[in-house]
Enzyme design. Structure first.
Site, PDB file in Angstrom:
ATOM      1  N   CYS A 158       2.919 -19.935  -3.637  1.00 49.09           N
ATOM      2  CA  CYS A 158       1.839 -19.661  -4.587  1.00 49.09           C
ATOM      3  C   CYS A 158       2.342 -19.766  -6.017  1.00 49.09           C
ATOM      4  CB  CYS A 158       1.255 -18.281  -4.329  1.00 49.09           C
ATOM      5  SG  CYS A 158       2.487 -16.976  -4.359  1.00 49.09           S
ATOM      6  N   LYS A 167      -2.846  -8.872  10.436  1.00 45.85           N
ATOM      7  CA  LYS A 167      -3.257 -10.149  11.050  1.00 45.85           C
ATOM      8  C   LYS A 167      -2.473 -11.248  10.351  1.00 45.85           C
ATOM      9  CE  LYS A 167      -5.544 -13.554  10.602  1.00 45.85           C
ATOM     10  NZ  LYS A 167      -4.826 -14.773  11.052  1.00 45.85           N
ATOM     11  N   GLU A 194      -4.447 -11.611  -3.274  1.00 47.04           N
ATOM     12  CA  GLU A 194      -3.329 -12.342  -3.891  1.00 47.04           C
ATOM     13  C   GLU A 194      -3.524 -13.804  -3.502  1.00 47.04           C
ATOM     14  OE1 GLU A 194      -1.352 -10.931  -5.913  1.00 47.04           O
ATOM     15  OE2 GLU A 194      -1.616  -8.815  -5.429  1.00 47.04           O
ATOM     16  N   GLU A 210      -4.705 -26.603  -7.051  1.00 49.58           N
ATOM     17  CA  GLU A 210      -3.462 -26.271  -6.345  1.00 49.58           C
ATOM     18  C   GLU A 210      -3.208 -27.322  -5.263  1.00 49.58           C
ATOM     19  OE1 GLU A 210      -3.414 -22.913  -3.496  1.00 49.58           O
ATOM     20  OE2 GLU A 210      -1.597 -22.240  -4.513  1.00 49.58           O
ATOM     21  N   SER A 232      -5.402 -18.259   0.413  1.00 49.97           N
ATOM     22  CA  SER A 232      -6.030 -19.190  -0.523  1.00 49.97           C
ATOM     23  C   SER A 232      -7.161 -18.526  -1.301  1.00 49.97           C
ATOM     24  CB  SER A 232      -6.584 -20.389   0.256  1.00 49.97           C
ATOM     25  OG  SER A 232      -7.568 -19.946   1.160  1.00 49.97           O
TER      26      SER A 232
HETATM   27  P1  NAD Z   1      -5.472 -19.203   4.053  1.00 53.27           P
HETATM   28  O1  NAD Z   1      -6.377 -18.595   3.046  1.00 53.27           O
HETATM   29  O2  NAD Z   1      -5.938 -20.387   4.792  1.00 53.27           O
HETATM   30  O3  NAD Z   1      -5.099 -18.112   5.160  1.00 53.27           O
HETATM   31  C1  NAD Z   1      -4.529 -16.855   4.821  1.00 53.27           C
HETATM   32  C2  NAD Z   1      -4.817 -15.871   5.935  1.00 53.27           C
HETATM   33  O4  NAD Z   1      -6.231 -15.651   5.993  1.00 53.27           O
HETATM   34  C3  NAD Z   1      -4.400 -16.345   7.327  1.00 53.27           C
HETATM   35  O5  NAD Z   1      -3.899 -15.245   8.064  1.00 53.27           O
HETATM   36  C4  NAD Z   1      -5.723 -16.832   7.918  1.00 53.27           C
HETATM   37  O6  NAD Z   1      -5.734 -16.807   9.322  1.00 53.27           O
HETATM   38  C5  NAD Z   1      -6.683 -15.817   7.325  1.00 53.27           C
HETATM   39  N1  NAD Z   1      -8.088 -16.267   7.266  1.00 53.27           N
HETATM   40  C6  NAD Z   1      -8.553 -17.530   7.149  1.00 53.27           C
HETATM   41  N2  NAD Z   1      -9.905 -17.529   7.135  1.00 53.27           N
HETATM   42  C7  NAD Z   1     -10.309 -16.229   7.233  1.00 53.27           C
HETATM   43  C8  NAD Z   1     -11.568 -15.580   7.256  1.00 53.27           C
HETATM   44  N3  NAD Z   1     -12.710 -16.254   7.177  1.00 53.27           N
HETATM   45  N4  NAD Z   1     -11.591 -14.230   7.365  1.00 53.27           N
HETATM   46  C9  NAD Z   1     -10.440 -13.515   7.420  1.00 53.27           C
HETATM   47  N5  NAD Z   1      -9.213 -14.088   7.408  1.00 53.27           N
HETATM   48  C10 NAD Z   1      -9.134 -15.426   7.303  1.00 53.27           C
HETATM   49  O7  NAD Z   1      -4.087 -19.465   3.300  1.00 53.27           O
HETATM   50  P2  NAD Z   1      -2.770 -20.152   3.872  1.00 53.27           P
HETATM   51  O8  NAD Z   1      -3.025 -21.609   4.014  1.00 53.27           O
HETATM   52  O9  NAD Z   1      -2.258 -19.384   5.053  1.00 53.27           O
HETATM   53  O10 NAD Z   1      -1.753 -19.871   2.665  1.00 53.27           O
HETATM   54  C11 NAD Z   1      -1.641 -20.667   1.551  1.00 53.27           C
HETATM   55  C12 NAD Z   1      -2.411 -20.083   0.374  1.00 53.27           C
HETATM   56  O11 NAD Z   1      -1.977 -18.750   0.120  1.00 53.27           O
HETATM   57  C13 NAD Z   1      -2.159 -20.848  -0.918  1.00 53.27           C
HETATM   58  O12 NAD Z   1      -3.360 -20.992  -1.616  1.00 53.27           O
HETATM   59  C14 NAD Z   1      -1.208 -19.925  -1.681  1.00 53.27           C
HETATM   60  O13 NAD Z   1      -1.228 -20.096  -3.078  1.00 53.27           O
HETATM   61  C15 NAD Z   1      -1.692 -18.581  -1.266  1.00 53.27           C
HETATM   62  N6  NAD Z   1      -0.642 -17.574  -1.440  1.00 53.27           N
HETATM   63  C16 NAD Z   1      -0.773 -16.650  -2.443  1.00 53.27           C
HETATM   64  C17 NAD Z   1       0.245 -15.709  -2.645  1.00 53.27           C
HETATM   65  C18 NAD Z   1       0.150 -14.680  -3.745  1.00 53.27           C
HETATM   66  O14 NAD Z   1       0.856 -13.681  -3.667  1.00 53.27           O
HETATM   67  N7  NAD Z   1      -0.663 -14.883  -4.759  1.00 53.27           N
HETATM   68  C19 NAD Z   1       1.384 -15.725  -1.827  1.00 53.27           C
HETATM   69  C20 NAD Z   1       1.463 -16.677  -0.827  1.00 53.27           C
HETATM   70  C21 NAD Z   1       0.440 -17.593  -0.628  1.00 53.27           C
END
Ligand code: NAD
Length: 473
Positions: free
Chosen positions: A278, A169, A244, A375, A223
């Protein structure tokens, strides 16, 4: 561009569609399907149907398939680069780097079938014991928009090698790159149900996948807020979980560092992807005696960044993903300056079309300010001054996150001592916090993740389970 979901072996439309925007211009550039609950149920059933046959395939056969995926991705590299750059808002140079990383990931796991070997365990006469690595079962993979190719690749390639059916997804802002990647996997000959794509909203599609009773594992990158929600949703169920999450990554600069070199890598890691990584460097923790000189060196380099649309080869910093991210970044900077920090560069929203925020350097930041702790996910670097390396270490570790840190010093014994005490999953010495592009084990501590590792042979642990078989003649 219009893409479809892959469910079982069929490319299908969704119950509704997701509009995909180019953050450089705000223009609509594509549409992706939003899967329905029935689509999710069919994907789970298809994964269940292929599970046994996929697990029984010879590892060498799956390894060859993973290598063919790398070839298919290579063939469509230009298409992937332009799609990723447009929907993800990454300048072309960065988009090429990320697509190449994704291809390298498939090549890497395409040579790792040996990591699935079991071992013979010491046995007495008449006995024989052996361990076997089996695929874990159906895996749900949920990925963020800021690494639209590399993040899915890190989950899909090891799952395929392990023989675990995986349902991806992708983030709603970047489903087009994900669809191109899954198309490459299907064209390479993956069996129906082994790799599936279900785009759609996080809450409905992601939520339905995670709630399903017949999944064995969830690998989530995104996140910390959503990661913790998922963990709560999964509690009470023994579903293997890899999270992650976010970071608040620091570069510690000691007074004996090569300041020019430190400034170079700090700026690269702070403003690549407009700070939306990230592992972006978002704090500089510098010894007071060299703070002025280092800040000047940083400002010199930040002043040379070229902010612009991603399709302009001259651009070195692109837009933020959407208006909300611009507003969130502006809010962080405004609150920091209200608390006494000084915006010595940037500190403002740039005019559109598109979603731009100026590369920003904040000085006078204190460890208890929000900007030093939360962040931002935008192009903002906070400079904190400290007296010595003990204070530097305290400030570095004084956050809920534990993803990446860097130490800049010419004294490698000091670096060694600091690296042992830094509470992060990744530590760079005289290098950047971001941009590690080899298949090395990656993953954060504390609220940055489950300390499980993605990439490297370590990743195979997540996608497999070990069975002990004892024989008696
Ligand atoms: P996000 O958490 O908003 O979304 C990530 C994914 O989760 C998306 O596909 C989203 O549709 C899905 N999602 C959202 N709500 C959900 C729920 N209730 N149930 C299931 N899935 C759900 O994050 P984002 O804005 O897409 O990405 C940015 C964040 O990701 C930042 O905090 C960044 O630090 C982190 N990140 C971490 C890494 C790592 O490897 N540690 C790498 C890249 C990004």
């Amino acid at each position: 561009m219009r893409v479809q979901n892959l469910i079982g072996g069929d490319w299908v439309d969704g119950a509704s569609t997701i509009d995909v925007e180019d953050p450089s211009t705000g223009e609509l550039i594509g549409r992706a399907p939003a899967a329905s609950p029935e689509d999710v149920a069919r994907a789970l059933a298809a994964a269940g149907s292929v599970r046994q046959a996929w697990a029984s395939a010879a590892p060498a056969e799956r390894e060859r398939l993973v290598r063919r995926v790398a070839d298919e991705l290579e063939r469509r590299r230009d298409d992937l680069v332009s799609t990723l750059s447009r929907e993800g808002g990454r300048p072309l140079r960065e988009a090429r780097g990320e697509v190449d990383k994704a291809i390298t990931t498939f090549r890497y796991y395409g040579g790792l079938a040996g990591s699935l070997d079991g071992r013979a365990v010491g046995a007495g006469t008449g006995y024989r014991h052996e361990t076997r690595r089996e695929p874990i079962g159906t895996v749900v993979a949920i990925t963020p928009w800021n690494v639209p190719a590399a993040s899915p690749a890190r989950k899909l390639a090891p799952a395929m090698l392990a023989g675990a059916p995986i349902i991806l997804k992708p983030a709603s802002a970047t489903p087009l790159t994900a669809a191109l990647m899954v198309q490459a996997i299907a064209d390479a000959g993956a069996p129906a149900g082994a790799v599936q794509l279900v785009a759609g909203s996080g809450r409905t599609v992601g939520g339905a996948l995670v709630s399903a009773s017949d999944i064995a594992a969830v690998t989530f990158t995104g996140s910390t807020e959503v990661g913790l929600q998922l963990q709560a949703q999964l509690s009470g169920r023994l579903v293997r979980t890899q999270l992650e999450l976010g970071g608040k990554n620091a570069a510690i600069v000691l007074e004996d560092a090569d300041l020019g070199r430190a400034a170079e890598v700090i700026v690269a890691a702070a403003y690549a992807s407009a700070g939306q990584q990230c592992t972006a460097t978002s704090r500089v923790i510098v010894q007071r005696s060299v703070a002025g000189e280092l800040t000047d060196a940083i400002l010199d380099r930040v002043g040379r960044l070229v902010v612009g649309p991603t399709d302009d080869e001259a651009t070195t910093m692109g837009p933020l993903i959407d208006r909300a991210q611009v507003e969130a970044t502006a809010g962080f900077v405004d609150r920091a300056t209200a608390q006494g920090a000084a915006a010595v560069h940037g500190g403002k929203v740039l005019p559109g079309p598109g979603h731009y925020y100026a590369p920003t350097v904040l000085t006078g930041v204190k460890p208890d300010m929000e900007i030093a702790r939360e962040e931002v996910f935008g192009p903002v670097l906070a400079v904190l001054e400290v007296d010595d390396e003990d204070e530097a270490l305290r400030v570095c570790n004084d956050t809920v996150y534990g993803l990446a840190a860097a130490i800049h010093t010419r004294d490698l014994a000091r670096a060694q001592a600091l690296s042992e005490r830094i509470d992060c999953g990744v530590v760079a010495v005289n290098g950047p916090t971001a941009g590690i592009d080899l298949p090395l084990p990656f993953g954060g501590f504390k609220l940055s993740g489950t300390a499980t590792k993605e990439h490297g042979p370590e990743s195979m642990e997540f996608f497999t389970r070990t069975k002990l078989v004892s024989w008696r003649s």
